[in-house]
Motif scaffolding. Structure first.
Motif: not given
Length: 507
Positions: A257-260, A269, A285, A287-288, A290-291
């Motif tokens: 998480r946090g990669e963009v 994804q 990205d 984010g939440e 995806t996590q």
């Protein structure tokens, strides 16, 4: 009684939802020579179970309840039949297991005179095929222990018959991988009883598998024309997402998480959407959303060897392999960076023995896609012969370990690599010069088969006037139009179709 695994002689294709609701995570099913036998695992059933995250462990059984059912001749024939069914019908992933049955209370004499020769022949047949699968046995404690101690099997499934020889002792030893319990009736509307099974948590790897390319039912509904045409899952995925077709290699560090703006996250994804763990916006990205999708996937799936995935919301190599196939991950940590390039190339090639196309004849599969992609080709675009792709990948991994550039010209063609390679610093041994003194391990041989076709492989030893080789896109018989990575023992050093040899190891 509560249980999470069972074995049955009945097709479970229409009971998958009930199995999931009951908490079943693994099921034992049958392979057998009799293709019309109603108890045999079918491809459709395997796909449905895999889509539901229910792992499968197959057992090969044609009665196998009397001494007459066992011999070296029978063992060889049944092993070859099981291998054929696993590879060419089910597309069973390499590294998983096939169990073979000895379903009676065999005496020591019967074991020595019949069962052991039977399993020796099975082991020899698997070895000749490059050991694509591990061998398991379903039997009494005495037979399980004896075969395990002899190194003829790697996995054991202990029969429910507690009165069989050695069974109480072997059960107490906890060397079993699967323990069968007494049958139960009325489970999930099965017509007959099913046998509950316990998976040994101390030896949690019991060789079960999921079909990595199983088509999600939602995708079939979304693409009925493609499904009706018999297209592969990867073909549908490529059509929907042309930027990320086929299998992608793991980058070497976890996605978190946090990669963009990451192409690897876009691929993640896309894959999660394909497998029904979205919908996610494919924006790169992490984010939440995806996590959460990753956590959901990890909670409902297992690694290719049957172990639970870490439920941490990150995508390391184990989760990446579960998503994209085991061929998408290759760890260099097992190889000595101080070794010579020549030794590394041979060791890395040997580590791939047993990789096969999925399905047979497709020029595709988790590992094969990675080989092809390394040369710059998109495996979803065409059916590419991949013997040179395999060699390029092997040298590429060795070069990364050594911190250098791949010495092979980047091409997937046999004749192309021969022509380009002769203009590098590679040592050249032409056909007229080829003999036991000039050809050495680490060299690549090149064959011109006419019509623009060719074949190439890696020399790992020279024995008299023959070679020991490791080759991709071949088969145990050595044809150029093969289906896997195999060790070949008897290629002649020189033939009429030989172009020559190139040695890239010292560049």
């Amino acid at each position: 009684m509560a249980f999470a695994a069972l074995d049955t002689s009945q097709n479970a294709r229409n009971l998958v939802d009930c199995l999931k609701d009951k908490g079943i995570v693994a099921i034992g099913r049958y392979y057998t020579r009799k293709r019309t036998n109603s108890k045999i695992l079918t491809l459709d059933e395997a796909r449905r179970l895999s889509n539901a995250g229910i792992r499968i462990w197959p057992v090969y059984q044609n009665r196998h309840r009397e001494q007459v059912d066992f011999s070296s001749v029978t063992g060889k024939a049944e092993a070859e039949d099981a291998l054929d069914y696993a590879r060419n019908v089910i597309n069973q992933p390499t590294g998983s297991a096939i169990y073979f049955s000895a379903d009676f209370d065999a005496s020591q004499a019967i074991f020595s005179n019949a069962i052991r020769p039977h399993f020796e022949a099975i082991a020899a047949a698997f070895a000749a095929a490059g050991n694509p699968y591990r061998i398991g046995v379903y039997s009494s404690g005495a037979v399980c222990k004896a075969l395990l101690d002899a190194g003829l099997v790697q996995l054991t499934w202990l029969s429910q018959s507690s009165g069989f020889r050695g069974t109480p002792e072997f059960k107490a030893s906890r060397r079993w991988n699967i323990l069968q319990a007494l049958p139960v009736s009325g489970f999930c509307e099965f017509d007959d009883d099913v046998d509950p099974d316990e998976i040994n948590n101390d030896n949690g790897d019991f060789g079960a598998f999921l079909l990595q390319a199983a088509q999600p039912m939602a995708a079939f509904a979304a693409a009925p024309a493609a499904a009706a045409a018999g297209l592969l899952f990867s073909d549908i995925a490529a059509a929907a997402h042309p930027e990320f077709p086929g299998t992608l290699a793991f980058r070497g560090t976890p996605l978190h998480r946090g990669e963009v703006g990451s192409n690897d996250v876009k691929a993640l994804q896309t894959r999660l959407n394909e497998l029904g763990f979205g919908p996610l916006v494919v924006d790169g990205d992490f984010g939440e959303a995806t996590q959460n999708a990753v956590l959901h996937f990890q909670a409902r799936n297992a690694s290719s060897d049957g172990r639970p995935l870490p439920i941490d919301g990150e995508v390391g190599e184990i989760t990446w392999a579960a998503l994209f196939g085991p061929g998408a991950v290759f760890s260099t940590q097992a190889f000595d960076a101080k070794a010579s390039m020549r030794d590394l190339v041979i060791d890395i090639a040997a580590s791939q023995i047993g990789v096969v196309e999925q399905p047979h004849g497709s020029n595709r599969g988790p590992e094969v896609d990675v080989y092809i992609r390394t040369t710059g080709l998109n495996p979803a675009n065409d059916s590419y012969p991949w013997c040179v792709c395999f060699l390029y990948w092997v040298f590429d991994q060795a070069a990364k370990i050594k911190g250098k550039e791949n010495p092979l010209p980047k091409t997937a063609g046999v004749v192309s690599l021969w022509n380009l390679g002769r203009h590098t610093e590679a040592e050249v041994v032409r056909k007229s010069e080829a003999n036991a003194q000039t050809v050495k391990p680490g060299m690549i041989f090149f064959l011109d088969l006419g019509g623009g076709k060719g074949h190439a492989g890696l020399v790992i030893d020279v024995v008299g006037d023959h070679l020991v080789t490791i080759e991709g896109n071949t088969n145990p018989g050595g044809s150029s139009d093969g289906y896997g990575v195999f060790r070949r023992e008897a290629r002649p050093i020189t033939t009429g179709v030989l172009l020559g040899y190139l040695d890239f190891c010292d560049i």
